[in-house]
Design a protein around this motif. Structure first.
Motif, PDB file in Angstrom:
ATOM      1  N   ALA A  80       0.840  -1.200   0.000  1.00  0.00           N
ATOM      2  CA  ALA A  80       0.000   0.000   0.000  1.00  0.00           C
ATOM      3  C   ALA A  80       0.872   1.246   0.000  1.00  0.00           C
ATOM      4  CB  ALA A  80      -0.925   0.008   1.213  1.00  0.00           C
ATOM      5  N   LEU A  81       0.332   2.310  -0.582  1.00  0.00           N
ATOM      6  CA  LEU A  81       0.949   3.632  -0.550  1.00  0.00           C
ATOM      7  C   LEU A  81      -0.030   4.575   0.133  1.00  0.00           C
ATOM      8  CD1 LEU A  81       2.324   3.841  -4.209  1.00  0.00           C
ATOM      9  CD2 LEU A  81       3.594   3.226  -2.141  1.00  0.00           C
ATOM     10  N   VAL A  82       0.469   5.364   1.078  1.00  0.00           N
ATOM     11  CA  VAL A  82      -0.407   6.208   1.894  1.00  0.00           C
ATOM     12  C   VAL A  82       0.213   7.595   2.026  1.00  0.00           C
ATOM     13  CG1 VAL A  82      -1.566   6.469   4.119  1.00  0.00           C
ATOM     14  CG2 VAL A  82      -1.089   4.170   3.221  1.00  0.00           C
ATOM     15  N   ILE A  83      -0.608   8.630   1.834  1.00  0.00           N
ATOM     16  CA  ILE A  83      -0.155   9.995   2.095  1.00  0.00           C
ATOM     17  C   ILE A  83      -1.090  10.649   3.107  1.00  0.00           C
ATOM     18  CG2 ILE A  83       0.958  10.317  -0.148  1.00  0.00           C
ATOM     19  CD1 ILE A  83      -1.537  11.879  -1.044  1.00  0.00           C
ATOM     20  N   ALA A  84      -0.571  11.630   3.814  1.00  0.00           N
ATOM     21  CA  ALA A  84      -1.377  12.357   4.793  1.00  0.00           C
ATOM     22  C   ALA A  84      -2.252  13.389   4.095  1.00  0.00           C
ATOM     23  CB  ALA A  84      -0.469  13.051   5.808  1.00  0.00           C
ATOM     24  N   ARG A  92       2.564  12.386  13.507  1.00  0.00           N
ATOM     25  CA  ARG A  92       2.357  11.041  14.053  1.00  0.00           C
ATOM     26  C   ARG A  92       2.476   9.985  12.952  1.00  0.00           C
ATOM     27  NH1 ARG A  92       0.958   8.467  18.430  1.00  0.00           N
ATOM     28  NH2 ARG A  92      -0.436   6.669  18.410  1.00  0.00           N
ATOM     29  N   LEU A  93       1.937  10.276  11.776  1.00  0.00           N
ATOM     30  CA  LEU A  93       2.073   9.332  10.671  1.00  0.00           C
ATOM     31  C   LEU A  93       3.542   9.140  10.299  1.00  0.00           C
ATOM     32  CD1 LEU A  93      -0.871  10.155   8.230  1.00  0.00           C
ATOM     33  CD2 LEU A  93      -0.631   8.190   9.738  1.00  0.00           C
ATOM     34  N   ARG A 108       3.783   8.669   3.801  1.00  0.00           N
ATOM     35  CA  ARG A 108       4.435   9.975   3.779  1.00  0.00           C
ATOM     36  C   ARG A 108       3.527  10.991   4.466  1.00  0.00           C
ATOM     37  NH1 ARG A 108       7.948   7.274   2.604  1.00  0.00           N
ATOM     38  NH2 ARG A 108       9.509   7.405   0.929  1.00  0.00           N
ATOM     39  N   GLY A 109       4.069  11.650   5.492  1.00  0.00           N
ATOM     40  CA  GLY A 109       3.309  12.675   6.194  1.00  0.00           C
ATOM     41  C   GLY A 109       3.709  14.078   5.807  1.00  0.00           C
ATOM     42  N   ARG A 110       4.898  14.228   5.201  1.00  0.00           N
ATOM     43  CA  ARG A 110       5.358  15.552   4.786  1.00  0.00           C
ATOM     44  C   ARG A 110       5.891  15.475   3.356  1.00  0.00           C
ATOM     45  NH1 ARG A 110      11.042  15.804   5.620  1.00  0.00           N
ATOM     46  NH2 ARG A 110      11.842  13.970   6.726  1.00  0.00           N
TER      47      ARG A 110
END
Length: 377
Positions: A80-84, A92-93, A108-110
């Motif tokens: 999976a690929l996840v962005i904030a 926190r992510l 990625r959170g930033r």
């Protein structure tokens, strides 16, 4: 290489509380269905384009539900690929990213440039990860020279998107001309935050977007879609608005094929506009409604009648009035406004919306929220 099959989702909003009702369990049921689709449809990769969570600090149940989803994906052998998104706890992510990586999810959170790790490769497919970023932070990161700081958020987005250009791109931002779902944070949809579709790199095969709760295609070259939210999150979002997820086939050559999955997960939300004399006659209908209700009554309504409605209809979440003393008698219902929306209205009423005050107010508010959530606060 055969076509890569993606499941594109976004805007889960785990931890969503609507007028005191926690919607997390409804979202969890939708996630279970998505896992079944992953197995049934032979999905190679799941992408989540932001807003896993509804606010910076959510319940343990909401966090556990997200972790469980990615652990189940790992059991299925699907990364999976996840962005904030703008609602997510970005720091926190980022801190939890190594743990998510153990479950096969790159988080990625930033925002990062390509050379910093903003582009990853999964299953032979290069993918750019661009989480939501505020105007102040993005302009500071991208436009380094002081004389460039007057340039816009859209210009900064154009530059970072060009740097990240990849066959698959994930983003959490609003494009100009998009049709919102009415439950989004308005400040991050309009004005300087609206990005022209021409900023999307032509070299991308598919752009998986989040942030807008209404499912829709927003570009043909490159192919770009908003997946939409999983459930109807707010009364402002129409019952018939498209939402759900997207099954996307990305071949090595040839056109990308997108198959919308439009489901009615979660309980429906309905707003009824009634006159006081209609209430008793409509009660049987209201009692049968399977979801949550908001009733707007024309004119004045006594506290006793309101109390009777709430007692008789456990799934009634709000009773409001229009055309009475509560709204000045002009026949319109004043919506519940957040601090930013209320300040925006205040500035417009005084002709001061061009002074940049709203942006600074929003930034201060975000900093206060983050400080309040910091350990030891």
């Amino acid at each position: 290489m055969e076509a890569v099959r993606l499941l594109h989702t976004a805007d889960w909003h785990l931890g969503k509380v609507l007028k005191g009702v926690d919607r997390t369990s409804e979202i969890g049921e939708a996630l279970k269905t998505l896992l079944e689709m992953v197995a049934k449809e032979g999905v190679d990769l799941v992408v989540v384009s932001g807003d896993l969570f509804d606010r910076p600090q959510v319940s343990a149940e909401a966090e556990a539900m997200a972790v469980e989803f990615f652990l189940r994906l790992r059991e299925l052998g699907v990364p999976a690929l996840v962005i904030a998104g703008n609602h997510d706890p970005k720091e926190r992510l980022e801190a939890l990213a190594p743990l998510f990586a153990l479950a096969g999810a790159a988080v990625r959170g930033r925002p990062l440039f390509r050379e910093e790790g903003g582009v990853v490769e999964v299953g032979g497919l290069r993918a750019a990860l661009l989480p939501f970023v505020s105007e102040r932070i993005l302009v500071k990161k991208v436009l380094q020279e002081a004389e460039e700081r007057h340039r816009t958020y859209a210009e900064a987005m154009r530059r970072i998107l060009a740097n990240l250009e990849s066959p698959l791109m994930l983003g959490h931002f609003a494009l100009e001309g998009v049709r919102p779902g009415a439950g989004e944070f308005v400040f991050h949809l309009t004005g300087s935050y609206a990005v022209p579709p021409s900023t999307l790199p032509l070299g991308a095969r598919y752009v998986a977007l989040g942030h807008i709760h209404r499912q829709q295609q927003v570009s043909e070259a490159p192919v770009a879609w908003y997946a939409g939210s999983l459930i109807q999150l707010d009364f402002g979002e129409g019952e018939e608005a498209e939402r759900g997820a997207l099954l996307v086939e990305v071949p090595e050559r040839g056109p990308v094929r997108v198959h919308p999955i439009r489901e009615r997960w979660g309980k429906p939300l309905k707003t009824l506009h009634l006159k006081p004399k209609e209430l008793d006659g409509r009660l049987p209908e209201l009692e049968r409604f399977p979801g949550y209700l908001r009733v707007v009554v024309e004119g004045r309504l006594s506290p006793a009648v309101k109390e009777r409605l709430f007692q008789g209809l456990p799934h009634l979440l709000a009773v409001e009035t229009a055309g009475g003393p509560e709204d000045g008698g002009n026949g319109t219902l004043a919506p519940e406004l957040g601090l930013v929306e209320a300040y925006d209205r205040y500035l417009k009423e005084r002709g001061r919306e061009e002074e940049g005050l709203l942006e600074r107010f929003n930034q201060v508010l975000k900093e206060v929220e983050l400080e309040a959530l910091a350990p030891g606060a």
